[in-house]
Design an enzyme around this catalytic site. Structure first.
Site, PDB file in Angstrom:
ATOM      1  NE  ARG A   9       3.216   7.361   6.660  1.00 55.60           N
ATOM      2  CZ  ARG A   9       2.626   7.303   5.476  1.00 55.60           C
ATOM      3  NH1 ARG A   9       2.409   8.400   4.777  1.00 55.60           N
ATOM      4  NH2 ARG A   9       2.234   6.147   4.978  1.00 55.60           N
ATOM      5  CG  HIS A  39       6.630   4.954   4.556  1.00 56.95           C
ATOM      6  ND1 HIS A  39       6.413   4.594   5.868  1.00 56.95           N
ATOM      7  CD2 HIS A  39       7.731   4.268   4.154  1.00 56.95           C
ATOM      8  CE1 HIS A  39       7.338   3.711   6.231  1.00 56.95           C
ATOM      9  NE2 HIS A  39       8.147   3.504   5.214  1.00 56.95           N
ATOM     10  CE1 TYR A  77      -0.305   5.625   1.895  1.00 57.59           C
ATOM     11  CE2 TYR A  77       1.143   5.334   0.005  1.00 57.59           C
ATOM     12  CZ  TYR A  77       0.956   5.704   1.324  1.00 57.59           C
ATOM     13  OH  TYR A  77       2.016   6.145   2.067  1.00 57.59           O
TER      14      TYR A  77
END
Ligand SMILES: Cc1ncc(C[n+]2csc(CCOP(=O)(O)OP(=O)(O)O)c2C)c(N)n1
Ligand SMILES: [Mg+2]
Length: 373
Positions: free
Chosen positions: A257, A261, A270
């Site tokens: 992706r 998210h 992250y």
């Protein structure tokens, strides 16, 4: 010999058009008519633009949370293209490209994320509402396939889920039933490397996600999920196996992706920029455009025209979603079940009276029924 192997397995990885433009003619020639590749490329441009606009709608307070699909378009589109019209498509939330290809009106996705339950009313479409409860939809796919087999129909169910979803018990139950009862299900795992901020290496110590299907006795294959051709090939093979032999397949589509998210996330916290940069180069849209241009099937002018058309179309989709009449407050009960459970029936009937302070259990359900229509 007291010790001998009782089971050995190989997981194949399928790639037809790689990120460097290499095309495997043996597998790829004749797989998809040129006109369809052009149509699917245009479709991917529309989906990419839809994603960008949906993101902006959330940022400007006109829509709730939205999960960007950017970068994963080829996986669901290639699979959707390989299915028959009456097959079931049972998804989570990163399959817009495939759902739109199979006829889901684009407004529905916006309505869903705007919190309007009419976005989940898919009457007449062989698809289920986006599953936000991770993993739950795979059980529905197995159930739909079981129903199809029981009724002697030839439709199959193709379900989509993320890498993280394979850690849910639901996946294991759905997979076990599908394989041991010989049901026509295609399991498409979109391995995008992350389950929110959990990297796939922490989700599973196994070298592939594909092999998760082996434990249940399924055919398993890994595929480049950013390669439209390879997605069509493996899904077509799996769909044939399901339809003709009632055998499920587990497909691991390796993808990424490119966005966060969801709009509630900031992936910079992250994941490394280098990882993102590497996957930007593997973007399925860029790859397909290069393939089309190398065959004189696409030009700069066509690109500009298609992008302008996409902008027009999505502007209309947004207008339709935003200008729809406000829903009746009881409508959120209406699109989940064919028949409401007794508890939900009661809630539907008493929602107004209870919101003005009456205890629902004390309301005469029959009397209030007419008042809330
Ligand atoms: C049953 C359940 N548990 C937890 C969540 C919260 N949650 C939302 S998305 C997500 C990660 C899903 O990862 P993956 O299956 O890899 O799908 P991706 O979002 O990467 O496409 C989690 C844990 C949820 N929606 N449902
Ligand atoms: Mg994931």
């Amino acid at each position: 010999m007291p010790v001998k192997p009782v089971f050995e397995a190989v997981i194949n990885h399928v790639s037809i058009l790689d990120e460097h433009g290499n095309f495997d003619s043996e597998l790829g020639d004749g797989l998809i008519p040129d006109a369809d590749v052009v149509a699917m490329y245009k479709h991917m441009l529309v989906c990419r633009h839809f994603d960008e606009i949906a993101f902006k709608l959330q940022r400007s307070g006109r829509m709730g949370t939205y999960p960007e699909n950017r970068g994963q378009e080829a996986a669901s589109l290639g699979a959707a293209y390989a299915l028959e019209q009456n097959d079931w498509m049972v998804t989570c939330y990163r399959e817009n490209a495939g759902l739109f290809w199979r006829g889901l009106p684009k407004e529905k996705i916006l309505l869903h994320w705007m919190g309007d339950e009419r976005g989940n009313n898919l009457d007449g479409l062989r698809m289920t509402p986006l599953a936000i409860a991770i993993g739950s939809q795979m059980l529905h796919a197995t159930g739909l396939a079981w129903a199809s087999k029981y009724k002697g129909e030839d439709s199959i169910a193709c379900t989509f889920f993320g890498d993280g979803a394979t850690s849910e018990g639901d996946f294991h139950e759905a997979a076990n039933f599908a394989a041991s009862l010989s049901l026509p299900v295609v399991f498409v795992c979109q391995n995008n490397g992350w389950a929110i901020s959990t990297p796939s290496s922490v989700e599973s110590a196994a070298p592939t996600f594909a092999q998760r299907g082996l434990a249940y006795g399924m055919e398993c294959v890994q595929v480049d999920g950013n390669d439209l051709f390879a997605m069509v090939k493996v899904t077509r093979d799996a769909a044939k196996r399901a339809r003709e032999q009632n055998k499920p397949t587990f497909i691991e589509a390796v993808t990424y992706r490119l966005g966060d998210h969801t709009t509630a996330d900031d992936a910079r916290r992250y994941r490394d920029q280098e990882e993102l940069d590497m996957w930007m180069k593997r973007d399925p849209v860029i790859r397909l455009r290069q393939w089309l241009e190398s065959r004189d099937l696409w030009s700069e002018e066509q690109e500009a025209h298609a992008k302008a058309e996409a902008e027009k179309e999505i502007a209309m989709v947004v207008k339709n979603a935003e200008e729809i009449d406000a829903p009746a407050s009881s409508e959120f009960f209406d699109n989940m079940f064919v028949e409401l459970t007794p508890e939900l029936k009661k809630q539907r009937q008493t929602m107004r009276t209870s919101s003005i302070g009456q205890n629902p259990s004390q309301v005469d359900v029959k009397q209030s029924e007419g008042a809330i229509k």
